[in-house]
Design an enzyme around this catalytic site. Structure first.
Site, PDB file in Angstrom:
ATOM      1  N   CYS A  51      39.910   7.944  56.899  1.00 23.01           N
ATOM      2  CA  CYS A  51      39.083   8.964  56.470  1.00 23.01           C
ATOM      3  C   CYS A  51      38.983   9.127  58.816  1.00 23.01           C
ATOM      4  O   CYS A  51      38.582   9.091  59.239  1.00 23.01           O
ATOM      5  CB  CYS A  51      37.586   7.881  56.785  1.00 23.01           C
ATOM      6  SG  CYS A  51      36.152   9.583  56.714  1.00 23.01           S
ATOM      7  N   LYS A  60      35.090  53.054  44.256  1.00 23.72           N
ATOM      8  CA  LYS A  60      35.441  51.401  44.133  1.00 23.72           C
ATOM      9  C   LYS A  60      34.217  50.496  44.891  1.00 23.72           C
ATOM     10  O   LYS A  60      33.492  51.388  45.755  1.00 23.72           O
ATOM     11  CB  LYS A  60      36.703  51.439  45.179  1.00 23.72           C
ATOM     12  CG  LYS A  60      37.730  52.363  44.689  1.00 23.72           C
ATOM     13  CD  LYS A  60      38.460  51.823  43.595  1.00 23.72           C
ATOM     14  CE  LYS A  60      39.683  50.688  43.448  1.00 23.72           C
ATOM     15  NZ  LYS A  60      40.575  50.760  43.868  1.00 23.72           N
ATOM     16  N   CYS A  76      34.945   8.278  59.859  1.00 28.04           N
ATOM     17  CA  CYS A  76      34.715   6.880  60.073  1.00 28.04           C
ATOM     18  C   CYS A  76      36.225   5.893  60.203  1.00 28.04           C
ATOM     19  O   CYS A  76      35.910   4.528  60.543  1.00 28.04           O
ATOM     20  CB  CYS A  76      33.664   6.236  58.867  1.00 28.04           C
ATOM     21  SG  CYS A  76      34.082   5.508  57.217  1.00 28.04           S
ATOM     22  N   CYS A 136      30.126   4.927  56.464  1.00 24.02           N
ATOM     23  CA  CYS A 136      30.422   6.460  56.608  1.00 24.02           C
ATOM     24  C   CYS A 136      29.830   7.601  57.373  1.00 24.02           C
ATOM     25  O   CYS A 136      28.864   7.636  56.277  1.00 24.02           O
ATOM     26  CB  CYS A 136      31.514   6.702  56.098  1.00 24.02           C
ATOM     27  SG  CYS A 136      32.189   8.615  56.054  1.00 24.02           S
ATOM     28  N   TYR A 190      39.263  55.658  27.275  1.00 23.09           N
ATOM     29  CA  TYR A 190      37.768  56.133  27.765  1.00 23.09           C
ATOM     30  C   TYR A 190      38.476  58.070  27.713  1.00 23.09           C
ATOM     31  O   TYR A 190      37.731  58.394  29.053  1.00 23.09           O
ATOM     32  CB  TYR A 190      38.568  56.068  29.230  1.00 23.09           C
ATOM     33  CG  TYR A 190      39.080  55.708  30.446  1.00 23.09           C
ATOM     34  CD1 TYR A 190      40.475  56.787  30.347  1.00 23.09           C
ATOM     35  CD2 TYR A 190      40.298  54.807  30.428  1.00 23.09           C
ATOM     36  CE1 TYR A 190      41.693  57.288  31.047  1.00 23.09           C
ATOM     37  CE2 TYR A 190      41.657  54.748  31.479  1.00 23.09           C
ATOM     38  CZ  TYR A 190      41.976  56.138  31.204  1.00 23.09           C
ATOM     39  OH  TYR A 190      43.537  55.938  31.888  1.00 23.09           O
ATOM     40  N   GLU A 226      31.907  55.515  33.954  1.00 21.50           N
ATOM     41  CA  GLU A 226      31.395  54.336  33.287  1.00 21.50           C
ATOM     42  C   GLU A 226      32.485  53.117  34.569  1.00 21.50           C
ATOM     43  O   GLU A 226      32.724  53.738  35.322  1.00 21.50           O
ATOM     44  CB  GLU A 226      32.652  54.581  32.081  1.00 21.50           C
ATOM     45  CG  GLU A 226      33.774  55.476  31.740  1.00 21.50           C
ATOM     46  CD  GLU A 226      34.591  55.809  30.406  1.00 21.50           C
ATOM     47  OE1 GLU A 226      34.451  54.934  30.101  1.00 21.50           O
ATOM     48  OE2 GLU A 226      34.273  56.973  30.740  1.00 21.50           O
ATOM     49  N   LYS A 261      35.192  50.950  35.763  1.00 21.53           N
ATOM     50  CA  LYS A 261      36.164  50.476  36.485  1.00 21.53           C
ATOM     51  C   LYS A 261      37.037  49.432  35.866  1.00 21.53           C
ATOM     52  O   LYS A 261      36.593  48.807  36.706  1.00 21.53           O
ATOM     53  CB  LYS A 261      37.404  51.246  36.973  1.00 21.53           C
ATOM     54  CG  LYS A 261      38.617  51.979  36.973  1.00 21.53           C
ATOM     55  CD  LYS A 261      38.836  52.982  38.755  1.00 21.53           C
ATOM     56  CE  LYS A 261      40.081  53.208  38.484  1.00 21.53           C
ATOM     57  NZ  LYS A 261      41.851  51.717  38.512  1.00 21.53           N
ATOM     58  N   ASP A 294      39.478  46.800  35.743  1.00 22.66           N
ATOM     59  CA  ASP A 294      40.330  45.666  35.422  1.00 22.66           C
ATOM     60  C   ASP A 294      41.997  45.826  34.841  1.00 22.66           C
ATOM     61  O   ASP A 294      42.417  44.625  35.085  1.00 22.66           O
ATOM     62  CB  ASP A 294      40.549  44.929  36.773  1.00 22.66           C
ATOM     63  CG  ASP A 294      41.397  45.833  38.810  1.00 22.66           C
ATOM     64  OD1 ASP A 294      42.253  45.980  37.992  1.00 22.66           O
ATOM     65  OD2 ASP A 294      41.399  44.085  39.149  1.00 22.66           O
ATOM     66  N   CYS A 301      36.782   7.930  50.714  1.00 18.71           N
ATOM     67  CA  CYS A 301      36.604   8.078  52.081  1.00 18.71           C
ATOM     68  C   CYS A 301      36.113   5.917  51.102  1.00 18.71           C
ATOM     69  O   CYS A 301      35.097   6.738  50.565  1.00 18.71           O
ATOM     70  CB  CYS A 301      35.930   7.822  52.749  1.00 18.71           C
ATOM     71  SG  CYS A 301      34.914   6.870  53.892  1.00 18.71           S
TER      72      CYS A 301
HETATM   73  O1  I6G Z   1      43.193  54.995  35.317  1.00 17.86           O
HETATM   74  C1  I6G Z   1      41.979  55.284  34.448  1.00 17.86           C
HETATM   75  C2  I6G Z   1      40.990  54.053  34.139  1.00 17.86           C
HETATM   76  C3  I6G Z   1      39.561  54.953  34.041  1.00 17.86           C
HETATM   77  C4  I6G Z   1      41.429  56.379  34.618  1.00 17.86           C
HETATM   78  C5  I6G Z   1      40.091  57.103  34.699  1.00 17.86           C
HETATM   79  C6  I6G Z   1      39.213  56.048  33.830  1.00 17.86           C
HETATM   80  O2  I6G Z   1      38.096  56.757  33.221  1.00 17.86           O
HETATM   81  C7  I6G Z   1      37.147  55.784  32.844  1.00 17.86           C
HETATM   82  N1  I6G Z   1      39.921  57.962  33.609  1.00 17.86           N
HETATM   83  C8  I6G Z   1      41.463  59.378  33.264  1.00 17.86           C
HETATM   84  C9  I6G Z   1      40.938  60.427  34.408  1.00 17.86           C
HETATM   85  C10 I6G Z   1      42.408  58.199  34.325  1.00 17.86           C
HETATM   86  N2  I6G Z   1      42.384  58.109  34.832  1.00 17.86           N
HETATM   87  C11 I6G Z   1      43.954  59.835  35.275  1.00 17.86           C
END
Ligand code: I6G
Length: 672
Positions: free
Chosen positions: A413, A319, A416, A437, A230, A119, A121, A123, A431
C-alpha cells in the site's frame, strides 16, 4: 547562421497542417478510428483555413479545407448524390453567430430580425436517402459530398428509416439526416464488446459508423441504430413549402423521423437562449450532440443566400464546448479508498474539457489500465460528458514517447505499506491494512461524517486527514470524546470554529437507525440498503445477531451482500467501535419505517429539474425511504413526475403520457 525566409516557413506550416489533416481524415472517415479528438481536429482545420485566407497564393484545390468529408470506403459501392451533401460552417462563440446573422442580413439586404430554425446537431453519420415514387431505393453516406458509399442494405435494417413514404409525395426525393447510436445503446454495446474481449468504440458516433459500415447487414440490424432527418436534397415534383419548419413537418407527415427538439427563434438573440437551454439539457437527451444548428427559416431566403464552396450560407453549427480533448499523462498514482480499494489515477497536464479544467482522471482499476495500456508520458483522449467524471477513453499510441513502461500494481500500500491483494478474477486490488491504514481510516471517517450519514458539518476531508495524522482520531468513536482543547489545537482552527465543530458532533448523536447503518460504511450497503435493513430489523441488536438465512430473505440482499454484512458484524474491531459510539450517546428513536405500509410503497417516481428545498439525492432518499422507486425515464408505468426549476424533456413526456405531475410544494406535502 542563415535566417529562414518567413514565406517558406508559412508554406511549410501549411503543408504540415494539410498532411496531418489528411491523415486524420483517413483515420476518421475510412477506418472509423479517429486519431485525435474533434476539438483538436477543428483547431488544426481553423488554423489552416486562417493561413490559406491570409496567403491565397498557397491555396491548392486538394487542400482538406476544400473537402466536405472523407473518401468513400473501397468495400462499398460508390453512390452519387443528386445534389451535393454540403457540410456546415462552425461557430464557436456568440460573436461568430452575430457575424453570421450580420452576413445573412447584409446579403438579404434587410435590417429586420430574421426567423431561424434551430435544432440539436446530432453527433452521427450524415446520410442521404433516395425515395422514388415514395419507395426507398438507395441510402448512401456523405462521402466526399458528391460521392458516398452505398449502404442501402444496412440502412434498411434501421427501424426509423421508412422503406416507403406515405401521403402525397414527390416522384423523386433525397432525404438528409443523421444515423446515430443512442447513448444507452452505446454503453450496452461497449459492455458486451468488452466482455467478449473485443475492442470498444470510443464514442457513440464511432460506434454508429462502425455498425453502419458492416458488410453483413445482420450485424447492423443488431446494433439498434436510429435516424433523424434534418432536410432534403434533390427533388422532382415537389412544391417546397415556405419555411424550413414546414418542410420538417412535411417530412414527419410522410413518415420520416424528425427531431422533436426543434424550435423556431424569432431573432438571433433568441437563438442564444435556445442554445443555452439545449446545452443545459445535453446530458439528459438520449443522443450525443455537439452543438445546435441554426438555419434561416424561410426557404426562399435560403435559395437567395445559396452556398459557398462547401457550406450553405444560410446555416451554421454553433458548437458546444468539446467533451473530448487531448492531453498528456504526467503521473499515475494509486489512491486508497474507504474499503482499501486501490484506484489508479492519471494525473494530467490540465486540460479544458466539457466546460471545466481537468487535472486528474480515474483509471478505475488495473483491468482498465491494462485495457487502455496507458503509460506515463502518453497522449490520451479525455472525455467529460455532462456531470460524469472525466474518463481516459483512448491512448494515442502513435504519439507515445520512447522508453515508457507498463504500469504495475504496487505490492504494498503506498500509504501504510501493508500488503496489497488482488484476488484472482476480481478487478479490485485492496490494501490489507484495514483501519490501521491512515488512508482507509480517513476515507471511512469522511463517509461517517458525510451529509447523508451522520451529517457532521464543518468536518471535511482535510480536517479529518489532519486529525488522523496527529493521532487524535483512530476510529469514528473518537469523534465523540474530542475535547475543546484538542480541537482548538488543530491547525487553522479558531475558537469559534472549534465550538461549532463540537456542537455539530454533539448534534449528530441524535440520528436514525438507517443513517447510523449507512455511516458504518459496510461494504455494499448504500443508503437504500441501509434503509431496508433498518426497516426490517427492529433493533441494531437484532441485525447484529441476524443469521445469513434471515438476511437472504430481504429483497436485494444477495449472497455476497449477506456475507459482507455478517462478516462486518463479526469483526471484534467493528463491534468495539459500535459499542463505543452507542456508549458515547449516539441514538435514534426506535420506530423503523415500515416500507410495506408506506403510502408510497410501490409507486414509481421520476425527478426532473432543480428542487429548491433539497438535492436530487435527498429527494431520492426521501422517496426510497417511503418505499417508492425512483427511475430515470418516464413511461406509462410512472406514477408521478416531480418537477423542479428548468425541467427537461421528462416533463413533456409526462404530459404526453398523461402521467401525474407534481410541483415542489405538492411533492413536499406528499412527503409529510
Ligand atoms: O450535418 C448536418 C447536421 C444537421 C447538417 C445539417 C443539420 O441540420 C440540422 N443541415 C445542413 C444543411 C447540412 N448539414 C449541410
Amino acid at each position: 547562421m542563415s535566417k529562414k525566409d518567413p514565406s517558406q516557413a508559412i508554406q511549410k506550416r501549411i503543408e504540415i497542417l494539410r498532411r496531418t489533416l489528411k491523415e486524420y481524415d483517413e483515420a476518421y472517415y475510412v477506418r472509423d478510428a479517429p486519431k485525435v479528438p474533434d476539438a483538436e481536429y477543428d483547431r488544426l482545420m481553423q488554423a489552416l483555413i486562417a493561413l490559406e485566407e491570409e496567403h491565397p497564393e498557397y491555396a491548392t484545390p486538394d487542400s482538406p479545407t476544400k473537402r466536405v468529408g472523407g473518401s468513400p470506403l473501397a468495400t462499398f459501392a460508390k453512390s452519387a448524390h443528386q445534389t451535393p451533401m454540403l457540410s456546415l460552417e462552425n461557430a464557436f462563440s456568440r460573436q461568430d453567430l452575430l457575424d453570421f446573422d450580420g452576413r445573412v442580413r447584409e446579403r438579404l439586404e434587410t435590417t429586420l430580425p430574421l426567423e431561424y430554425e434551430c435544432e440539436p446537431k446530432l453527433d452521427g453519420i450524415a446520410v442521404n436517402l433516395t425515395y422514388e415514387e415514395g419507395v426507398l431505393t438507395k441510402a448512401a453516406t456523405r462521402g466526399d459530398g458528391f460521392l458516398g458509399e452505398d449502404i442501402t442494405q444496412n440502412a434498411k435494417t434501421i427501424p426509423t428509416i421508412p422503406l416507403k413514404l406515405s401521403g402525397s409525395l414527390p416522384s423523386f426525393l433525397e432525404v438528409r439526416g443523421e444515423i446515430y447510436m443512442p447513448k444507452k445503446r452505446f454503453e450496452v454495446l461497449n459492455e458486451a464488446l468488452q466482455k467478449k474481449g473485443g475492442k470498444c468504440f470510443v464514442n457513440p458516433r464511432n460506434a454508429a459508423a462502425g455498425s453502419l459500415r458492416q458488410l453483413d447487414p445482420k450485424v447492423t440490424a443488431e446494433r439498434s441504430l436510429s435516424m433523424l432527418c434534418y432536410g432534403i436534397g434533390g427533388t422532382r415534383g415537389f412544391q417546397t413549402p415556405q419555411t424550413m419548419a414546414l418542410l420538417l413537418d412535411k417530412l414527419a407527415e410522410w413518415g420520416c423521423s424528425v427531431i422533436p427538439e426543434r424550435k423556431v427563434a424569432s431573432s438571433i438573440n433568441e437563438c442564444f437562449e435556445l442554445y443555452d437551454g439545449l446545452r443545459a439539457r445535453r446530458s439528459e437527451l438520449p443522443f450525443e450532440m455537439d452543438g445546435m444548428v441554426i438555419k434561416v427559416n424561410r426557404l426562399d431566403y435560403q435559395e437567395r443566400l445559396g452556398a459557398i464552396s462547401k457550406s450553405p450560407r444560410w446555416a451554421i453549427a454553433y458548437k458546444f464546448p468539446a467533451q473530448e480533448e487531448m492531453t498528456q499523462v504526467l503521473a499515475i498514482t494509486f489512491q486508497v479508498g474507504r474499503t482499501g480499494a486501490l484506484t489508479p489515477v492519471a494525473h494530467l497536464k490540465p486540460v479544458f474539457v466539457g466546460g471545466v479544467t481537468v487535472g486528474n482522471a480515474t483509471l478505475h482499476n488495473m483491468d482498465e489500465v491494462r485495457r487502455l495500456d496507458v503509460r506515463v508520458g502518453d497522449r490520451v483522449i479525455i472525455r467529460r460528458a455532462g456531470d460524469v467524471i472525466p474518463q481516459v477513453v483512448k491512448v494515442i499510441v502513435e504519439m507515445r514517447p520512447s522508453h515508457t513502461g507498463i504500469v504495475e500494481l504496487p505490492l504494498r500500500c503506498p500509504i501504510c505499506q501493508a500488503d496489497v491483494v488482488k484476488p484472482v478474477g476480481d478487478a479490485i486490488a485492496r490494501c490489507m491494512g484495514g483501519l490501521s491504514c491512515p488512508a482507509q481510516l480517513t476515507a471511512s471517517l469522511v463517509h461517517f461524517a458525510s451529509r447523508d450519514a451522520m451529517s457532521i458539518t464543518g468536518l471535511g476531508k482535510k480536517r479529518i486527514g489532519e486529525m488522523v495524522s496527529s493521532g487524535l482520531l483512530k476510529s469514528a468513536a473518537d469523534l465523540y470524546t474530542l475535547t475543546h482543547a484538542e480541537v482548538v489545537a488543530s491547525p487553522r482552527m479558531g475558537e469559534k470554529s472549534a465550538i461549532n465543530l463540537l456542537a455539530a458532533i454533539e448534534k449528530s448523536k441524535e440520528t436514525t437507525f438507517a443513517r447510523f447503518l449507512y455511516a458504518l460504511g459496510i461494504r455494499e450497503v448504500g443508503e437504500a440498503m441501509a434503509k431496508k435493513l433498518a426497516s426490517h430489523f427492529k433493533s441494531l441488536d437484532d441485525l447484529m445477531a441476524a443469521r445469513f438465512e434471515t438476511l437472504q430473505t430481504i429483497s436485494d440482499v444477495g449472497t455476497v451482500m449477506g456475507e459482507t454484512i455478517l462478516s462486518f458484524f463479526e469483526q471484534p474491531q467493528n463491534r468495539r467501535v459500535i459499542h463505543a459510539l452507542l456508549a458515547a450517546g449516539v441514538s435514534w428513536a426506535n420506530v423503523p419505517h415500515d416500507l410495506q405500509s408506506s403510502s408510497l410503497s410501490g409507486k414509481q417516481f421520476v425527478l426532473t429539474g432543480v428542487l429548491s428545498s433539497m438535492t436530487r439525492g435527498e429527494a431520492k432518499a426521501e422517496l426510497e425511504g417511503r418505499g417508492a422507486r425512483v427511475g430515470e425515464t418516464v413511461s406509462r408505468k410512472t406514477s408521478y413526475v416531480v418537477v423542479g426549476e428548468n425541467p427537461g424533456s421528462k416533463l413533456e413526456k409526462a404530459k404526453e403520457l398523461g402521467v401525474k405531475i407534481l410541483g415542489e410544494a405538492e411533492f413536499l406535502e406528499m412527503l409529510k
